[in-house]
Motif scaffolding. Sequence first.
Motif, PDB file in Angstrom:
ATOM      1  N   LEU A 103       0.833  -1.202   0.000  1.00 56.42           N
ATOM      2  CA  LEU A 103       0.000   0.000   0.000  1.00 56.42           C
ATOM      3  C   LEU A 103       0.867   1.251   0.000  1.00 56.42           C
ATOM      4  O   LEU A 103       1.826   1.351   0.762  1.00 56.42           O
ATOM      5  CB  LEU A 103      -0.900   0.034   1.238  1.00 56.42           C
ATOM      6  N   GLN A 107      -2.944   5.339  -0.223  1.00 57.89           N
ATOM      7  CA  GLN A 107      -3.851   4.184  -0.259  1.00 57.89           C
ATOM      8  C   GLN A 107      -4.144   3.688   1.161  1.00 57.89           C
ATOM      9  O   GLN A 107      -5.284   3.340   1.482  1.00 57.89           O
ATOM     10  CB  GLN A 107      -3.227   3.059  -1.088  1.00 57.89           C
ATOM     11  N   LEU A 111      -7.832   3.572   2.891  1.00 57.81           N
ATOM     12  CA  LEU A 111      -8.349   2.290   3.389  1.00 57.81           C
ATOM     13  C   LEU A 111      -8.779   2.418   4.853  1.00 57.81           C
ATOM     14  O   LEU A 111      -9.881   2.007   5.236  1.00 57.81           O
ATOM     15  CB  LEU A 111      -7.277   1.210   3.241  1.00 57.81           C
ATOM     16  N   ASP A 114     -11.923   4.571   5.245  1.00 56.63           N
ATOM     17  CA  ASP A 114     -13.145   3.864   4.834  1.00 56.63           C
ATOM     18  C   ASP A 114     -13.539   2.800   5.862  1.00 56.63           C
ATOM     19  O   ASP A 114     -14.726   2.587   6.132  1.00 56.63           O
ATOM     20  CB  ASP A 114     -12.941   3.215   3.467  1.00 56.63           C
ATOM     21  N   HIS A 139     -12.100  -6.276   1.272  1.00 55.06           N
ATOM     22  CA  HIS A 139     -11.945  -5.017   0.543  1.00 55.06           C
ATOM     23  C   HIS A 139     -10.512  -4.500   0.406  1.00 55.06           C
ATOM     24  O   HIS A 139     -10.234  -3.709  -0.501  1.00 55.06           O
ATOM     25  CB  HIS A 139     -12.780  -3.910   1.223  1.00 55.06           C
ATOM     26  N   TYR A 143      -7.603  -1.721  -2.699  1.00 57.79           N
ATOM     27  CA  TYR A 143      -6.970  -0.422  -2.505  1.00 57.79           C
ATOM     28  C   TYR A 143      -5.555  -0.372  -3.086  1.00 57.79           C
ATOM     29  O   TYR A 143      -5.012   0.707  -3.317  1.00 57.79           O
ATOM     30  CB  TYR A 143      -6.929  -0.055  -1.014  1.00 57.79           C
ATOM     31  N   LYS A 146      -5.831   1.051  -6.523  1.00 57.02           N
ATOM     32  CA  LYS A 146      -6.794   2.157  -6.641  1.00 57.02           C
ATOM     33  C   LYS A 146      -6.104   3.438  -7.118  1.00 57.02           C
ATOM     34  O   LYS A 146      -5.051   3.819  -6.623  1.00 57.02           O
ATOM     35  CB  LYS A 146      -7.475   2.395  -5.285  1.00 57.02           C
ATOM     36  N   LEU A 148      -5.653   7.115  -7.044  1.00 58.42           N
ATOM     37  CA  LEU A 148      -5.976   8.085  -5.995  1.00 58.42           C
ATOM     38  C   LEU A 148      -5.686   9.523  -6.403  1.00 58.42           C
ATOM     39  O   LEU A 148      -5.460  10.372  -5.556  1.00 58.42           O
ATOM     40  CB  LEU A 148      -5.189   7.732  -4.728  1.00 58.42           C
TER      41      LEU A 148
END
Length: 302
Positions: A103, A107, A111, A114, A139, A143, A146, A148
């Motif tokens: 990550l 990210q 994460l 969320d 989930h 990420y 993802k 961003l």
Amino acid sequence: MILGTTKMANQEAAEIQISELDLLSSMFPYEEEFAVTDQLALAELKHYVENESAEVPSSKVQFLLNIKTEVPNASTVEFSISCALPFKYPSVLPEITVRSSLLSRSQQILLNSDLKTYLMQNFSGEPCILSAREWVKDHAAAYIDKDLSSFSMAASDATKSEVTTFTRLWIYSHHIYNKQKRKNIIDWAKELSLSGFCMPGKPGVVCVEGLQSSCEEFWSRIRRLTWKRILIRHREDVSLEGGGHAEIQKQRKFPTLEEKCFDAHGARGNHMDLGQLYNFLEEKGCADIFQMYFGVEGHSRV
């Protein structure tokens, strides 16, 4: 009457925490899946439940949950969930941070943001560690890839306002003899910018201090080695607003990490003079730790 009601509420919260920890322990029996990182805090919590006259625990129970999940176009990825249970949990949310080497900073921030939103919306006042773990398992992998770009400004602001945590771990081992392990302790501490000390022999004592993430990485490496017994006896966490290098340095009690031997004696030369250890701890402002390790109060030697 209010005091009695508060005591009952506290007692109920403590019992719920212990039940949830017992459930996690039974579901994830291997240390690489679930590990309590502050055994003293857990002992305090159990003592509080079992003794009506006991004082409110001084430390939060802290533990790690590790999850391995599949990522598209990659092999299995491990996510580490660092949890701390405030004493009033589950009336308040747990403190949870999810990390992975794959990550990026932004990210990871998204994460965790969320996940917190999910818990606030669905689990106010209810135990939620297992649900948080399931959410991460379902989930977190998404990420990693993802985009961003639209989140970059928010991530930048979050980074600026993020609170840095300074951590000090007091680690107990049944013994530390092996030269390679002793070298690992010193080398890894240097690599991770940690200070403290290591007392080899029987028992073995290790203290490391520095950034929370660095301390947790150090502990993750150390506990994977082969030991007869090793555990975190005590943990200290200090939140530093906008914690820069200067603030972190102010918190340190030790300049670097070095090996400390105190008049080794015994048939194998493996027992240290605990009186000298107590004097050393007292000089560093850590005398209270001695009783946590050895169950007796230390005394200065002139």
